[in-house]
Design a protein around this motif. Sequence first.
Motif, PDB file in Angstrom:
ATOM      1  N   SER A   1       0.862  -1.309  -0.054  1.00 56.00           N
ATOM      2  CA  SER A   1      -0.114   0.085   0.099  1.00 56.00           C
ATOM      3  C   SER A   1       1.015   1.213   0.061  1.00 56.00           C
ATOM      4  O   SER A   1       1.888   1.080   0.447  1.00 56.00           O
ATOM      5  CB  SER A   1      -0.887  -0.033   1.277  1.00 56.00           C
ATOM      6  N   VAL A   2       0.346   2.283  -0.532  1.00 58.96           N
ATOM      7  CA  VAL A   2       0.960   3.601  -0.668  1.00 58.96           C
ATOM      8  C   VAL A   2       0.125   4.659  -0.160  1.00 58.96           C
ATOM      9  O   VAL A   2      -0.875   4.845  -0.767  1.00 58.96           O
ATOM     10  CB  VAL A   2       1.456   3.824  -2.019  1.00 58.96           C
ATOM     11  N   ASP A   3       0.498   5.202   1.005  1.00 59.44           N
ATOM     12  CA  ASP A   3      -0.419   6.513   1.578  1.00 59.44           C
ATOM     13  C   ASP A   3       0.132   7.691   1.540  1.00 59.44           C
ATOM     14  O   ASP A   3       1.591   7.877   1.534  1.00 59.44           O
ATOM     15  CB  ASP A   3      -0.653   6.145   3.074  1.00 59.44           C
ATOM     16  N   VAL A   4      -0.616   8.794   0.786  1.00 62.30           N
ATOM     17  CA  VAL A   4       0.115  10.034   0.603  1.00 62.30           C
ATOM     18  C   VAL A   4      -0.160  10.806   1.875  1.00 62.30           C
ATOM     19  O   VAL A   4      -1.065  10.877   2.297  1.00 62.30           O
ATOM     20  CB  VAL A   4      -0.706  10.654  -0.539  1.00 62.30           C
ATOM     21  N   LEU A   5       0.901  11.466   2.381  1.00 58.73           N
ATOM     22  CA  LEU A   5       1.150  12.245   3.526  1.00 58.73           C
ATOM     23  C   LEU A   5       0.953  13.580   3.001  1.00 58.73           C
ATOM     24  O   LEU A   5       1.171  14.069   2.108  1.00 58.73           O
ATOM     25  CB  LEU A   5       2.630  12.090   3.878  1.00 58.73           C
ATOM     26  N   ARG A   6       0.169  14.183   4.006  1.00 59.25           N
ATOM     27  CA  ARG A   6      -0.112  15.740   3.733  1.00 59.25           C
ATOM     28  C   ARG A   6      -0.158  16.675   4.711  1.00 59.25           C
ATOM     29  O   ARG A   6      -0.249  16.038   6.035  1.00 59.25           O
ATOM     30  CB  ARG A   6      -1.557  15.790   2.890  1.00 59.25           C
TER      31      ARG A   6
ATOM     32  N   LEU B   1       5.340  10.230   0.735  1.00 60.13           N
ATOM     33  CA  LEU B   1       4.731   9.066   0.593  1.00 60.13           C
ATOM     34  C   LEU B   1       5.182   8.186   1.805  1.00 60.13           C
ATOM     35  O   LEU B   1       6.217   8.314   2.135  1.00 60.13           O
ATOM     36  CB  LEU B   1       4.922   8.454  -0.734  1.00 60.13           C
ATOM     37  N   ARG B   2       4.256   7.281   2.105  1.00 62.00           N
ATOM     38  CA  ARG B   2       4.482   6.428   3.167  1.00 62.00           C
ATOM     39  C   ARG B   2       4.287   5.211   2.426  1.00 62.00           C
ATOM     40  O   ARG B   2       3.046   4.643   2.274  1.00 62.00           O
ATOM     41  CB  ARG B   2       3.738   6.390   4.373  1.00 62.00           C
ATOM     42  N   LEU B   3       5.292   4.362   2.073  1.00 64.48           N
ATOM     43  CA  LEU B   3       5.075   3.142   1.513  1.00 64.48           C
ATOM     44  C   LEU B   3       5.385   1.884   2.468  1.00 64.48           C
ATOM     45  O   LEU B   3       6.332   1.767   3.161  1.00 64.48           O
ATOM     46  CB  LEU B   3       6.254   2.906   0.472  1.00 64.48           C
TER      47      LEU B   3
ATOM     48  N   CYS C   1      -0.330   0.388  -8.097  1.00 67.08           N
ATOM     49  CA  CYS C   1      -0.051   1.088  -7.026  1.00 67.08           C
ATOM     50  C   CYS C   1      -1.276   1.161  -6.063  1.00 67.08           C
ATOM     51  O   CYS C   1      -2.339   2.043  -6.626  1.00 67.08           O
ATOM     52  CB  CYS C   1       0.816   2.365  -7.341  1.00 67.08           C
ATOM     53  N   ASP C   2      -1.278   0.430  -4.858  1.00 65.09           N
ATOM     54  CA  ASP C   2      -2.733   0.569  -4.218  1.00 65.09           C
ATOM     55  C   ASP C   2      -2.569   1.746  -3.416  1.00 65.09           C
ATOM     56  O   ASP C   2      -2.138   1.682  -2.007  1.00 65.09           O
ATOM     57  CB  ASP C   2      -2.929  -0.522  -3.196  1.00 65.09           C
ATOM     58  N   PHE C   3      -2.740   3.145  -3.864  1.00 64.17           N
ATOM     59  CA  PHE C   3      -2.636   4.156  -3.024  1.00 64.17           C
ATOM     60  C   PHE C   3      -3.919   4.768  -2.599  1.00 64.17           C
ATOM     61  O   PHE C   3      -4.953   4.436  -2.893  1.00 64.17           O
ATOM     62  CB  PHE C   3      -1.872   5.306  -4.250  1.00 64.17           C
ATOM     63  N   LYS C   4      -3.608   5.699  -1.543  1.00 60.29           N
ATOM     64  CA  LYS C   4      -4.731   6.198  -0.867  1.00 60.29           C
ATOM     65  C   LYS C   4      -4.396   7.982  -0.480  1.00 60.29           C
ATOM     66  O   LYS C   4      -3.310   8.185   0.124  1.00 60.29           O
ATOM     67  CB  LYS C   4      -5.119   5.674   0.547  1.00 60.29           C
ATOM     68  N   ILE C   5      -5.396   8.803  -1.023  1.00 58.99           N
ATOM     69  CA  ILE C   5      -4.962   9.984  -1.103  1.00 58.99           C
ATOM     70  C   ILE C   5      -6.041  10.838  -0.502  1.00 58.99           C
ATOM     71  O   ILE C   5      -7.067  10.841  -0.936  1.00 58.99           O
ATOM     72  CB  ILE C   5      -4.793  10.651  -2.603  1.00 58.99           C
ATOM     73  N   PRO C   6      -5.753  11.486   0.797  1.00 58.08           N
ATOM     74  CA  PRO C   6      -6.775  12.259   1.329  1.00 58.08           C
ATOM     75  C   PRO C   6      -7.147  13.433   0.644  1.00 58.08           C
ATOM     76  O   PRO C   6      -6.135  14.358   0.152  1.00 58.08           O
ATOM     77  CB  PRO C   6      -6.069  12.477   2.924  1.00 58.08           C
ATOM     78  N   LEU C   7      -8.325  13.814   0.784  1.00 56.12           N
ATOM     79  CA  LEU C   7      -8.695  15.015  -0.292  1.00 56.12           C
ATOM     80  C   LEU C   7      -9.508  15.872   1.009  1.00 56.12           C
ATOM     81  O   LEU C   7     -10.269  15.225   1.588  1.00 56.12           O
ATOM     82  CB  LEU C   7      -9.528  14.899  -1.390  1.00 56.12           C
ATOM     83  N   THR C   8      -9.689  17.149   0.511  1.00 62.20           N
ATOM     84  CA  THR C   8     -10.599  18.273   1.255  1.00 62.20           C
ATOM     85  C   THR C   8     -11.581  18.468   0.523  1.00 62.20           C
ATOM     86  O   THR C   8     -11.544  18.793  -0.723  1.00 62.20           O
ATOM     87  CB  THR C   8      -9.803  19.361   1.630  1.00 62.20           C
ATOM     88  N   VAL C   9     -12.972  18.178   1.068  1.00 61.48           N
ATOM     89  CA  VAL C   9     -14.221  18.527   0.487  1.00 61.48           C
ATOM     90  C   VAL C   9     -14.565  19.968   1.297  1.00 61.48           C
ATOM     91  O   VAL C   9     -14.970  19.766   2.198  1.00 61.48           O
ATOM     92  CB  VAL C   9     -15.213  17.431   0.562  1.00 61.48           C
ATOM     93  N   LYS C  10     -14.696  20.847   0.131  1.00 60.19           N
ATOM     94  CA  LYS C  10     -15.137  22.175   1.079  1.00 60.19           C
ATOM     95  C   LYS C  10     -16.750  22.299   0.706  1.00 60.19           C
ATOM     96  O   LYS C  10     -17.242  21.912  -0.373  1.00 60.19           O
ATOM     97  CB  LYS C  10     -14.474  23.262   0.242  1.00 60.19           C
ATOM     98  N   ARG C  11     -17.413  22.781   1.643  1.00 63.34           N
ATOM     99  CA  ARG C  11     -18.804  23.005   1.625  1.00 63.34           C
ATOM    100  C   ARG C  11     -19.068  24.380   1.398  1.00 63.34           C
ATOM    101  O   ARG C  11     -18.442  25.068   1.500  1.00 63.34           O
ATOM    102  CB  ARG C  11     -19.541  22.485   2.957  1.00 63.34           C
ATOM    103  N   ASP C  12     -20.435  24.520   0.830  1.00 64.20           N
ATOM    104  CA  ASP C  12     -20.981  25.913   0.485  1.00 64.20           C
ATOM    105  C   ASP C  12     -20.844  26.773   1.694  1.00 64.20           C
ATOM    106  O   ASP C  12     -20.756  28.021   1.341  1.00 64.20           O
ATOM    107  CB  ASP C  12     -21.867  25.958  -0.476  1.00 64.20           C
ATOM    108  N   SER C  13     -21.370  26.179   2.499  1.00 66.92           N
ATOM    109  CA  SER C  13     -21.719  27.156   3.914  1.00 66.92           C
ATOM    110  C   SER C  13     -20.379  27.710   4.434  1.00 66.92           C
ATOM    111  O   SER C  13     -19.445  26.762   4.651  1.00 66.92           O
ATOM    112  CB  SER C  13     -22.720  26.471   4.825  1.00 66.92           C
ATOM    113  N   ALA C  14     -20.246  28.773   5.101  1.00 66.08           N
ATOM    114  CA  ALA C  14     -19.332  29.268   5.811  1.00 66.08           C
ATOM    115  C   ALA C  14     -19.168  28.438   7.141  1.00 66.08           C
ATOM    116  O   ALA C  14     -17.939  28.547   7.863  1.00 66.08           O
ATOM    117  CB  ALA C  14     -19.276  30.701   5.834  1.00 66.08           C
ATOM    118  N   ASP C  15     -20.171  28.301   7.708  1.00 57.31           N
ATOM    119  CA  ASP C  15     -20.263  27.551   9.022  1.00 57.31           C
ATOM    120  C   ASP C  15     -19.759  26.347   9.143  1.00 57.31           C
ATOM    121  O   ASP C  15     -19.190  25.802  10.215  1.00 57.31           O
ATOM    122  CB  ASP C  15     -21.879  27.772   9.542  1.00 57.31           C
ATOM    123  N   CYS C  16     -19.951  25.507   7.815  1.00 52.69           N
ATOM    124  CA  CYS C  16     -19.530  23.951   7.800  1.00 52.69           C
ATOM    125  C   CYS C  16     -17.991  23.838   7.517  1.00 52.69           C
ATOM    126  O   CYS C  16     -17.447  24.729   6.736  1.00 52.69           O
ATOM    127  CB  CYS C  16     -20.090  23.341   6.574  1.00 52.69           C
ATOM    128  N   GLN C  17     -17.116  23.035   8.439  1.00 46.33           N
ATOM    129  CA  GLN C  17     -15.914  23.046   8.318  1.00 46.33           C
ATOM    130  C   GLN C  17     -15.795  21.962   6.955  1.00 46.33           C
ATOM    131  O   GLN C  17     -16.527  20.855   6.674  1.00 46.33           O
ATOM    132  CB  GLN C  17     -15.410  22.347   9.715  1.00 46.33           C
TER     133      GLN C  17
END
Length: 345
Positions: free
Chosen positions: A120-125, A133-135, A245-261
């Motif tokens: 496995s390959v994990d993407v560090l951020r 990368l963490r392999l 390559c069995d990778f996993k990449i964390p992604l940031t999902v931004k919400r429309d509302s300003a109050d939502c994290q």
Amino acid sequence: CNLPPKPIGMQDLNILVFFFSFSGVHFNSQAIAPTIEQIDQSFGATHPGVYNATEQLFHLNFRGLSFSFQLDSWTEAPKYEIPHGATVKRMYIYTGNSLQDTRAPAMPLSCYLGNVYAESVDVLRDATGPSGLRLRLLTAGSGPGVLSDAKMRVFERCIYFGDSCQDVLSALGSPHKVFYKAEDKMKIHSPSPHKQVPSRCNDYFFNYFTLGVDILFDVSTHQVKKFVLHTNYPGHYNFNIYYHCDFKIPLTVKRDSADCQAEMCTLTSYSKWDSIHELLGHPTEKPVVLHRSSSPNNTNPFGSTFCFGLQKKIQKVMQNNHIASVTLYGLPKPSNQLRAAEPTQ
């Protein structure tokens, strides 16, 4: 080629010119029809079958083998008796106890031949984006004794943007190939391509085929500036050159509302592009169309791929929505400080 695990499926055995036998007893041939009675006689007792009313199929499961029989209707008997007269509609061959939990079998140690493979390959951020990368690596342990005494070795290595060639060689070993980039054909998409100073030397890749990873080094600093992770899906120009390559990449999902994290989701090597950009939002620009050929006189039978840029990554997407590769960009980090925090392997 290390493809994602899939069972082997066959349909309409009675019209296929195949001979199947188990323990010397044929259950499908020109003279023997694959009826449910024949399957029961050849394979013996098993757990009660399951009827799927939607597909009108009766499933009979064994370890590593499943049969599906076409039944218009069926009422389960009190003693779980199997229906009579039905013939096999589908047959699945797989590894494991059930078709739902099937996994690819582990590679025999005799096939490693001194190579290192990535489980496995994990993407560090960090707060600024991808940092490295963490392999999780697999290899056959070396030592005194014959090959039958070899043991599986599992260990982890981390590679960061800004690492030197020596850092990468110490962590991953020698690459299978060193590839020097030719003229950068994507330079035309730069805001000011005419202002870029031409270099006398070219950046170069370390190609790790068994890891499914390419690492690009800057020719001036000899530090990591890019990672390329390959999925090795059929239908792509580079198919069967790299292992999956069995990778996993964390992604940031931004919400429309300003109050939502902002929420986090994960891009994997099995993700499809349409499901990802629905979560992240459509790219603001149209993709760059990439059509490769080995020479000007050859055609590429696999068709074009589309390059989408999103969150400091370039996703190369095939026409069937599968991701062919992901290219990661990032700023050089003080890798000596990051490595000081790593646990000793």
